[in-house]
Design an enzyme around this catalytic site. Structure first.
Site, PDB file in Angstrom:
ATOM      1  N   ASN A 158      41.043  40.791  41.267  1.00  0.00           N
ATOM      2  CA  ASN A 158      41.616  39.803  40.894  1.00  0.00           C
ATOM      3  C   ASN A 158      40.111  38.658  40.261  1.00  0.00           C
ATOM      4  O   ASN A 158      39.695  38.678  40.599  1.00  0.00           O
ATOM      5  CB  ASN A 158      42.115  38.819  41.861  1.00  0.00           C
ATOM      6  CG  ASN A 158      42.214  37.610  41.295  1.00  0.00           C
ATOM      7  OD1 ASN A 158      43.597  37.035  41.146  1.00  0.00           O
ATOM      8  ND2 ASN A 158      41.621  36.397  42.297  1.00  0.00           N
ATOM      9  N   GLU A 159      40.813  38.074  39.045  1.00  0.00           N
ATOM     10  CA  GLU A 159      39.811  37.284  38.671  1.00  0.00           C
ATOM     11  C   GLU A 159      38.500  38.196  38.207  1.00  0.00           C
ATOM     12  O   GLU A 159      36.957  37.693  39.247  1.00  0.00           O
ATOM     13  CB  GLU A 159      39.776  36.079  38.619  1.00  0.00           C
ATOM     14  CG  GLU A 159      41.016  34.961  39.018  1.00  0.00           C
ATOM     15  CD  GLU A 159      41.088  33.569  39.296  1.00  0.00           C
ATOM     16  OE1 GLU A 159      39.523  33.143  39.642  1.00  0.00           O
ATOM     17  OE2 GLU A 159      41.637  31.978  38.390  1.00  0.00           O
TER      18      GLU A 159
HETATM   19  O1  AHR Z   1      45.566  29.806  42.655  1.00  0.00           O
HETATM   20  C1  AHR Z   1      44.563  29.572  43.568  1.00  0.00           C
HETATM   21  C2  AHR Z   1      42.717  30.528  42.931  1.00  0.00           C
HETATM   22  O2  AHR Z   1      42.786  30.287  41.702  1.00  0.00           O
HETATM   23  C3  AHR Z   1      43.116  32.083  43.196  1.00  0.00           C
HETATM   24  O3  AHR Z   1      42.948  32.380  44.528  1.00  0.00           O
HETATM   25  C4  AHR Z   1      42.069  32.955  42.450  1.00  0.00           C
HETATM   26  O4  AHR Z   1      42.233  33.712  41.516  1.00  0.00           O
HETATM   27  C5  AHR Z   1      42.005  31.596  41.027  1.00  0.00           C
HETATM   28  O5  AHR Z   1      40.872  31.230  40.907  1.00  0.00           O
END
Ligand code: AHR
Length: 665
Positions: free
Chosen positions: A380-381
């Site tokens: 994720n990210e």
């Molecule tokens: O949606 C909140 C956060 O935003 C998530 O956990 C992350 O993936 C993003 O930075």
């Protein structure tokens, strides 16, 4: 609640103006129903679930007791011990680490000829416990006691002044020094948003306690130890095409130790190892020292939830990288095998037959049939070459064993800039199945970028807009609440996604839930407190798009030239082949009514239809616990001309028209 007069004010003039032919300005949208541009994927509009803002523990996971297993960093956080006469050692936190690594702590209570009130434990709940009149509550715990013990537990729910709302006497049955689970239930005779659980110890002797738990009986589908029904219902009402879980940044963790590990979230709840929720410490101004992940809502429950609400499951797994805004730790490439194995085993857990190792585990939890997992996210990210290096290992292993699984790849945290360009280019070269783009931006960005996907390559990698939300005040800060401006900007942008449904195949707003007293990040789609819930204007935008997804994309063109943004109008068109309807979506982002002709080509004739409008002349309009439906969709019947309609799009509105038609030309 919107007054009837206000509804009529908007709806009646609309109905009349379509039936009475008036001289129209020559602004026309032309929809060609004979040109099916692309399939709309079942997954097009979905939901993003993360345990942020007390979305899971203290939220959708209906457990009312906070720190039920005494595993929070402070073992008695959430608990108050009251003794009439203090006696050292009456309540002791015990640790049996070697034997119970997942849930080492419990408490022992020693009483001597105790009467009610002599030794009391009180649990605060998650900012109180929401308790309802005439509702049954299930109390349970794990206990052990020697043969000599003579102890009764007087269990009650109390309000802030100590009044008893409901109670029962709980007599632990077995006295053999082993651990046993026992339950009892009782009714509450009053509603209270901030009740507490009180346990009075009466009698003589020693008792060990663990997993002290209280659930309401009105959980989703009545499942014991289940989820809050009102919260799940809000998700079901969206008719989501997919559910992404468990996040979000909690997938990554602040460091690798803090990452989400699905195998630790399945099986008996008392054996699921709790960890600190990363949102506990993320924002100094919204710190939540009592925020932990108990994993009572774990991967089995996520899959079950997906199945219940008809959404395709999309688990996101850690790729061997912790959050790059925090420790930025990465797993050594020589130690990546365990991470990759987790991904392979998850596919077996979801889909494997009951003779497989992990399929057997799923069956033992109550679901012998497959969960039909078809896609999975790797990271994720995450960004940079270190991500690609790890991703390649995952991709090879997964595609080799499960070629049918589509993989979602990260493009980092931002939808533009060097990091994005680097990954986007590299992932497209790799022919990634789906590239996950995230954008938390101001409303102006959303309006200006409705054409973002018009020029994306039509072949190759598809887009998953995995997290997005318009932030009214600050593009990255956690201070916003969704209002009509934000929602309207998202709606305009979503018409752009829909027009490019051949490229954008999945999209989800983020975050999903926020508890009014426990949130860390805003805006959010749905707000809750201990007893109530409401959807923001953004929720209703999501609902309108998702409930009117259609199955085929149609071409739509405006007489003003471009298709998006001229005169602050944004539109898209789809067809629902199953119901035989055209579905037009139109956003008027200007402060005035705009009159339009919709000309529909490629059909026999229009037979009738339904209009749903989300509208407010005030862009600051929002919803609240007091006025949950202040801004919510209003439906009416539309009269149509033979091949189209004239439509006065109200100021600041999202209109969705479902039009029945006959085939032919
Ligand atoms: O949606 C909140 C956060 O935003 C998530 O956990 C992350 O993936 C993003 O930075």
């Amino acid at each position: 609640m919107m007054k009837l007069s206000r509804i009529l004010y908007f709806v009646l003039p609309c109905i009349f103006s379509w039936t009475i032919a008036k001289a129209q300005p020559a602004r026309t949208w032309t929809v060609d129903a004979s040109k099916l541009v692309a399939d709309i994927q079942h997954t097009m509009w979905g939901i993003f679930f993360e345990d942020i803002n007390f979305g899971a523990d203290g939220g959708i996971y209906a457990e009312l007791v906070k720190n039920r297993s005494f595993e929070f960093s402070s073992p008695l956080m959430g608990w108050t011990v009251k003794q009439k006469r203090f006696r050292e050692g009456a309540v002791v936190v015990q640790n049996r680490q070697d034997a119970h690594t997942a849930n080492p702590r419990y408490i022992s209570v020693n009483v001597q000829q105790a009467a009610k009130g002599d030794l009391v434990l009180i649990n605060d709940g998650f900012r109180g416990m929401g308790v309802k009149k005439d509702m049954r509550y299930f109390f349970s715990l794990l206990y052990n006691q020697p043969v000599t013990a003579q102890i009764q537990l007087h269990i009650s729910l109390i309000d802030s002044t100590g009044n008893v709302l409901g109670d029962t006497i709980f007599i632990p049955a077995l006295k053999d020094g082993n651990w046993h689970k026992q339950s009892a239930s009782f009714l509450s005779h009053a509603t209270c948003p901030k009740a507490k659980l009180r346990i009075d110890f009466v009698g003589d002797g020693y008792i060990g306690l663990d997993m002290v738990s209280l659930f309401p009986s009105d959980t989703w589908k009545g499942r014991p130890g289940g989820m809050r029904a009102d919260m799940v219902q809000m998700l079901a009402d969206l008719k989501p095409g997919f559910i992404r879980f468990p996040g979000g940044c909690i997938v990554e963790g602040r460091d690798l130790n803090n990452r989400y590990q699905w195998k630790k979230t399945i099986g008996p709840v008392e054996e699921r190892q709790l960890i600190m929720n990363r949102w506990n410490v993320e924002f100094a101004h919204r710190s939540a020292p009592d925020y932990f992940q108990t994993f009572g809502l774990g991967f089995y429950e996520y899959f079950q939830l997906a199945e219940d609400i008809g959404a395709s499951p999309l688990p996101i797994l850690n790729c061997g990288m912790a959050c790059q805004f925090n420790s930025a730790e990465v797993a050594d490439m020589h130690q990546l095998d365990a991470y990759v194995q987790d991904a392979l085993d998850l596919i077996e857990f979801a889909n494997g037959d009951t003779t497989t190792t992990w399929g057997k585990v799923r069956a033992s939890m109550g679901h012998p049939a497959s969960f039909h997992l078809k896609m999975m996210g790797i990271g994720n990210e995450n960004w940079g070459p270190q991500y690609l290096e790890r991703l390649d290992v995952f991709t090879k292993a997964i595609k080799n064993k499960y070629p049918y699984i589509k993989l979602v790849n990260s493009s980092g945290t931002d939808p533009e800039g060097e990091r994005f360009d680097f990954l986007n280019t590299a992932l497209r070269k790799r022919n990634a199945d789906l590239i996950d783009e995230h954008y938390y931006r101001r409303p102006e960005w959303f309006f200006a970028n409705t054409g973002r996907y018009d020029h994306y390559p039509r072949n190759g990698s598809k887009v998953f807009a995995g997290e997005y939300a318009a932030h009214v005040n600050n593009a990255t800060g956690p201070q916003d609440k969704s209002n009509w401006l934000a929602a309207l900007a998202e709606a305009a942008f979503m018409t752009g996604m829909e027009r490019n449904a051949d490229v954008v195949q999945m999209a989800s707003y983020a975050p999903l839930f926020a508890h009014a007293e426990g949130w860390q990040w805003a805006p959010d789609l749905i707000w809750t407190n201990n007893l109530s819930i409401y959807g923001t204007p953004s929720y209703y935008v999501q609902k309108l798009f998702s409930n009117n997804k259609g199955s085929k994309l149609l071409s739509i063109n405006s007489s003003m030239g471009g298709t998006q943004g001229s005169d602050s109008l944004y539109a898209s068109a789809v067809m629902d082949t199953a119901s035989g309807e055209l579905i037009l979506k139109m956003v008027n982002a200007s402060a005035r009514q705009q009159d339009y002709n919709f000309v529909i080509q490629g059909i026999g004739k229009c037979k009738g239809g339904k209009l749903t409008v989300l509208q407010s002349g005030d862009l600051k309009t929002t919803n609240s616990f007091e006025q949950p439906f202040n801004l919510s969709p209003k439906e009416s019947i539309i009269s149509l001309q033979k091949k189209g309609l004239q439509y006065p799009a109200p100021p600041y509105s999202l209109s969705v028209m479902r039009i029945k038609y006959t085939r032919g030309s």
